[in-house]
Design an enzyme around this catalytic site. Structure first.
Site, mmCIF file in Angstrom:
data_model
loop_
_atom_site.group_PDB
_atom_site.id
_atom_site.type_symbol
_atom_site.label_atom_id
_atom_site.label_comp_id
_atom_site.label_asym_id
_atom_site.label_seq_id
_atom_site.Cartn_x
_atom_site.Cartn_y
_atom_site.Cartn_z
ATOM 1 N N SER A 1 8.214 2.420 -3.551
ATOM 2 C CA SER A 1 8.715 2.027 -4.879
ATOM 3 C C SER A 1 10.016 1.241 -4.746
ATOM 4 O O SER A 1 10.273 0.313 -5.526
ATOM 5 C CB SER A 1 8.888 3.260 -5.764
ATOM 6 O OG SER A 1 9.722 4.199 -5.140
ATOM 7 N N GLY B 1 5.410 5.541 -2.707
ATOM 8 C CA GLY B 1 6.253 6.717 -2.585
ATOM 9 C C GLY B 1 7.724 6.328 -2.594
ATOM 10 O O GLY B 1 8.106 5.314 -3.172
ATOM 11 N N LEU C 1 0.866 -1.190 0.000
ATOM 12 C CA LEU C 1 0.000 0.000 0.000
ATOM 13 C C LEU C 1 0.895 1.229 0.000
ATOM 14 O O LEU C 1 1.624 1.480 0.962
ATOM 15 C CB LEU C 1 -0.903 0.011 1.245
ATOM 16 C CG LEU C 1 -1.606 -1.304 1.619
ATOM 17 C CD1 LEU C 1 -2.497 -1.099 2.845
ATOM 18 C CD2 LEU C 1 -2.426 -1.835 0.445
ATOM 19 N N GLY C 2 0.869 1.974 -1.102
ATOM 20 C CA GLY C 2 1.701 3.179 -1.196
ATOM 21 C C GLY C 2 2.895 2.945 -2.099
ATOM 22 O O GLY C 2 3.539 1.901 -2.023
ATOM 23 N N GLY D 1 16.453 18.842 -0.310
ATOM 24 C CA GLY D 1 15.543 17.729 -0.076
ATOM 25 C C GLY D 1 15.692 17.070 1.287
ATOM 26 O O GLY D 1 15.080 16.042 1.550
ATOM 27 N N LYS E 1 8.535 8.744 17.419
ATOM 28 C CA LYS E 1 9.507 7.664 17.542
ATOM 29 C C LYS E 1 9.857 7.401 18.997
ATOM 30 O O LYS E 1 10.041 6.247 19.402
ATOM 31 C CB LYS E 1 10.753 8.023 16.735
ATOM 32 C CG LYS E 1 10.478 8.071 15.225
ATOM 33 C CD LYS E 1 11.596 8.763 14.472
ATOM 34 C CE LYS E 1 11.350 8.703 12.961
ATOM 35 N NZ LYS E 1 12.314 9.541 12.223
ATOM 36 N N ILE F 1 18.076 1.579 10.751
ATOM 37 C CA ILE F 1 18.812 1.050 11.903
ATOM 38 C C ILE F 1 18.004 -0.025 12.612
ATOM 39 O O ILE F 1 16.894 0.237 13.062
ATOM 40 C CB ILE F 1 19.138 2.160 12.921
ATOM 41 C CG1 ILE F 1 19.866 3.314 12.231
ATOM 42 C CG2 ILE F 1 19.957 1.614 14.070
ATOM 43 C CD1 ILE F 1 20.068 4.523 13.125
ATOM 44 N N GLU G 1 9.914 -2.342 12.083
ATOM 45 C CA GLU G 1 11.319 -1.966 12.266
ATOM 46 C C GLU G 1 11.627 -0.593 11.674
ATOM 47 O O GLU G 1 12.451 0.154 12.198
ATOM 48 C CB GLU G 1 12.227 -3.031 11.615
ATOM 49 C CG GLU G 1 13.714 -2.838 11.783
ATOM 50 C CD GLU G 1 14.157 -2.946 13.237
ATOM 51 O OE1 GLU G 1 14.326 -4.056 13.737
ATOM 52 O OE2 GLU G 1 14.333 -1.892 13.893
ATOM 53 N N GLY H 1 15.478 7.936 4.100
ATOM 54 C CA GLY H 1 15.902 7.603 2.742
ATOM 55 C C GLY H 1 15.095 6.427 2.234
ATOM 56 O O GLY H 1 14.840 5.478 2.976
#
Lengths: 441, 441
Positions: A19, A15, A12-13, A188, A206, A137, A130, A311
């Site tokens: 991808s 982005g 689902l997704g 970016g 987090k 990490i 994770e 990333g």
């Protein structure tokens, strides 16, 4: 080629992370099958619109707008949409249809974690995440499994790459916040609306996830004390450097003893704020957009986990590790990466926290000022460790002022704030320039 | 108090780690039960002699010399005897009787790992060994699970605390190897017979375990190239510092491409040797007896795991994490921390490895020497990156000599060694002082 059982995987997704996950699932299909003990068939990629421009070589026939049908026919559902809805609804229906779930959705887990984990528990499904806490990490399995026989005392995490990038450049280049932020947006590293990062919202989500795992306690997002880095300027950076510190946005999750209102005397504090970290501390050398999680456990002692916190392809690594775990579990049964909230420790307000502080004051430059300031601190149960008078500023339309940098011994946050209020109201204090916690020594 | 199912836990060995494991099992029994979902009853501690003096407050009635009976009646067996026999025999009989096994025994796993994992696979038992590779540092689960969807390119580990302690003190104090070793022995950082540490045997066992996991390949200990640190002296340390390096004993596990004799073109190299590490590399700041494992994965990028590599209570943390995992699995079923050797890549000799080198030569101090040396290197396909002539030594009974420090570009180890042999035989070279690999840039 071994004749593996086939597992249908829904994505689902599509982005930055999605991808990459799709591309790696296709590219490394044989290796992943060997490791998972099952062939992972990418059954489809649910997106909002088929017409959206995509910079990807993924087969177009995989894309669908019918997330519900895709979920209903899959064994493993990877949720990379982000945000609360429709992610929450999709995850709950995946669990309801017997699928295992992999998600990187920190916002959802920090706000609806218990609802999702309970739904999974009821049907014996597993939810893996994770990628939700520190990107690539590995920190979830170490906290949940490797340290399951230990007692975590404290976590200090640099868990937001954007703010670490900004603070690191301010530190190394002597640049101003707004200039570096603009540059980070151009490159970016920061969003057009940087609020989630620079105000600490991302780090707070987090922190809630890490604290829940480490202390076996459901930590609601509202219980996380949160401050951002927008007030950090060049003068604060310079003063920190001068005193042997670097400013880092930290997520601190801490076990507190001696709490009268807790049955065991134990409670936890979860907080996100910019703090002074000694240059000799391992966290001080985490540069750029990297993340690191420093864990202090009673038996293991200090541990540090370091790597890329964001990333597309890096985060995809963590997601795919979860997909392999989900596949192994789907075939062999057994326990996934659930939550244990047996300890259920109270989460206390930041006022209870005991730490050291650095207080910077602009004071009128006249005899007796230091004695007045010292008296106010002493009355407020805040003990002085160091005092430095750094600069004298003569202004034509005002009395001459001096800058006092006061390092305190350990003090309770509520004592400290009350004292700072009294300092601000004092006639000898022109301005409270900054109050920063010192962490990690 | 929840009414948990009881699991009987056998402990084999009551040394530095074993006694801490027993103490923590008793002290944190309630918390461990909550986390494991089962009450972990320490059923007994098998030792060689009941009369051996023990500095422990453990109940005396737990001790027994009858390991066989203890194992036969237990659900989880913790093996902390070390060495090959009787550890191997005990582990195999534990597996045979349906128990899950937790071990910290690197020597056994590096030599008899496949035998043990196959025995466990046959009966559906699990063997956990988080403490065998890097003490308290969680590295087994990250490699096996978190990175299961990624491809590890390379591991560089500081996995032996004794040698890191020695090299770190040699580096920071300018001390000689023998002096620091003697001090390390006095302080308990090194054994009376330091061979296993300083000759790299301990690191080689850990390298075999890490490489097996990372590359899904059974790596026999004999395939690990091993060199120790006894040849590292003050002059090598000084030259390294001068060139911006620090000397570390590294366990390097590397995926190699373009190997003609491998079906996929891929092979692996596993090696332990002292290497020059750039001061800016994260591994360079691992001080004292600490360990760190630096992992480069294709998608995740660089990751580092840092912490205590040895110590009784620290290692006990890793062992207890495994005990909790074993208990969860024992109750819920499913997969443990087994081995996947599906990739089964060939392990090649160190001669195939491509890396950079630093060669230090004592040469006769006369015109034309550099040209001769450069010619020999060029003939041997070793390309020079930097040359420095560091000192000129005049000796009364010999020709004056100079010291040449040559940094090479990347070269194949077998080309390099052949070239060094030719250099050693050359008339212009008085002595090959040292040849060190450069890793981590």
């Amino acid at each position: 080629m071994t004749d593996y059982r086939l597992l249908r995987v829904a994505l689902l997704g599509a982005g930055a992370v999605g991808s990459q996950v799709a591309a790696l699932l296709l590219k490394h299909a044989d290796e992943l099958a060997d490791r998972a003990g099952a062939r992972l068939q990418l059954a489809g990629i649910a997106v909002r619109s088929l017409d959206a421009p995509r910079d990807t070589e993924l087969p177009r026939e995989l894309f669908t707008t019918d997330a519900a049908s895709l979920i209903a026919s899959s064994d493993i559902v990877i949720e990379l949409i982000g945000g609360i809805e429709p992610a929450r609804e999709h995850i709950l229906s995946a669990i309801g249809s017997g699928a295992d779930v992999v998600t990187a959705n920190k916002a959802l887990l920090a706000t609806h974690g218990p609802e999702i984990f309970e739904a999974a528990d009821r049907v014996g499904a597993s939810v893996y995440y994770e990628a939700a806490a520190a990107g690539a990490i590995p920190i979830i399995r170490p906290l949940r499994d490797s340290l399951a026989g230990d007692r975590v005392r404290r976590i200090m995490g640099i868990v937001n790459g954007t703010t670490n990038y900004i603070l690191d450049r301010m530190d190394t280049e002597g640049a101003e916040f707004s200039d570096v932020l603009a540059d980070a947006q151009r490159l970016g590293y920061a969003e057009a609306d940087p609020t989630a990062d620079v105000e600490g919202y991302d780090a707070a989500q987090k922190a809630a996830i890490l604290a829940s795992l480490a202390f076996h306690t459901a930590v609601p997002l509202e219980a996380v004390h949160r401050e951002g880095i927008t007030a950090i300027d060049k003068s604060i950076m310079d003063a920190a450097r001068h005193a042997g510190y670097v400013v880092k946005l930290l997520a601190v999750c801490e076990r507190l003893d001696g709490q009268d209102d807790s049955p065991t005397g134990e409670a936890i504090s979860v907080r996100v704020y910019p703090a002074l970290v000694p240059r000799s501390h391992p966290l001080a050398s985490v540069h750029g957009a990297n993340n690191a999680v420093f864990v202090e456990a009673e038996a293991a002692g200090p541990l540090m986990f370091y790597g890329a916190g964001a990333g597309g392809v890096q985060t995809a690594s963590a997601v795919l590790g979860d997909v392999v775990s989900a596949a192994r579990r789907h075939i062999a049964g057994g326990v996934g990466v659930g939550e244990s909230t047996r300890a259920n420790l109270p989460v206390v307000e930041v006022g209870r926290v005991v730490t050291r502080y650095q207080i910077t004051l602009e004071v009128v430059d006249q005899p007796g000022v230091l004695s007045t300031v010292a008296g106010l601190l002493s009355d407020g149960h805040v003990s002085i460790a160091t005092v430095e008078q750094t600069t004298t500023i003569g202004e034509s339309d005002a009395a001459a002022t001096a800058r006092l940098v006061i390092g305190t011994h350990k003090a309770k946050e509520q004592d400290l704030s009350a004292t700072v209020e009294r300092l601000a109201a004092s006639e000898v204090v022109a301005r409270v320039v900054s109050v920063l916690r010192v962490e990690g020594n």
